[in-house]
Motif scaffolding. Structure first.
Motif, short mmCIF file in Angstrom:
data_model
loop_
_atom_site.label_atom_id
_atom_site.label_comp_id
_atom_site.label_asym_id
_atom_site.label_seq_id
_atom_site.Cartn_x
_atom_site.Cartn_y
_atom_site.Cartn_z
N VAL A 30 -16.95 2.32 0.16
CA VAL A 30 -15.79 2.03 -0.69
C VAL A 30 -14.50 2.11 0.12
N VAL A 34 -11.78 -0.95 0.78
CA VAL A 34 -10.35 -0.81 0.48
C VAL A 34 -9.51 -1.05 1.72
N TRP A 35 -9.95 -0.54 2.87
CA TRP A 35 -9.22 -0.73 4.11
C TRP A 35 -9.18 -2.20 4.50
N LEU A 37 -9.48 -4.80 2.48
CA LEU A 37 -8.60 -5.50 1.55
C LEU A 37 -7.13 -5.28 1.90
N GLY A 38 -6.78 -4.06 2.25
CA GLY A 38 -5.40 -3.77 2.66
C GLY A 38 -5.03 -4.51 3.92
N TYR A 53 0.61 0.95 2.01
CA TYR A 53 0.24 2.35 2.04
C TYR A 53 1.29 3.12 2.84
#
Length: 55
Positions: A30, A34-35, A37-38, A53
């Motif tokens: 997960v 997320v990383w 996608l960022g 972030y």
């Protein structure tokens, strides 16, 4: 009776560790998603230095 309890306790501890490691693998997947996608969102914004972030 003592060695039997020791073996059962060891099996319980190893089962718990295996379950915890499985959960940690899912958490790592997960976090990786997320990383990524960022990273994609940031690279698609253009030449700005804005980050979504704080770190």
């Amino acid at each position: 009776m003592g060695p039997l309890l020791l073996v059962l306790l060891l099996a319980l501890i190893l089962f718990g560790a295996g379950f915890a490691l499985k959960i940690l693998w899912w958490v790592a997947v997960v976090v990786l998603v997320v990383w990524l996608l960022g990273f994609l969102v940031r690279s698609g914004e253009g030449a700005g230095r804005s980050r979504w972030y704080r770190w």
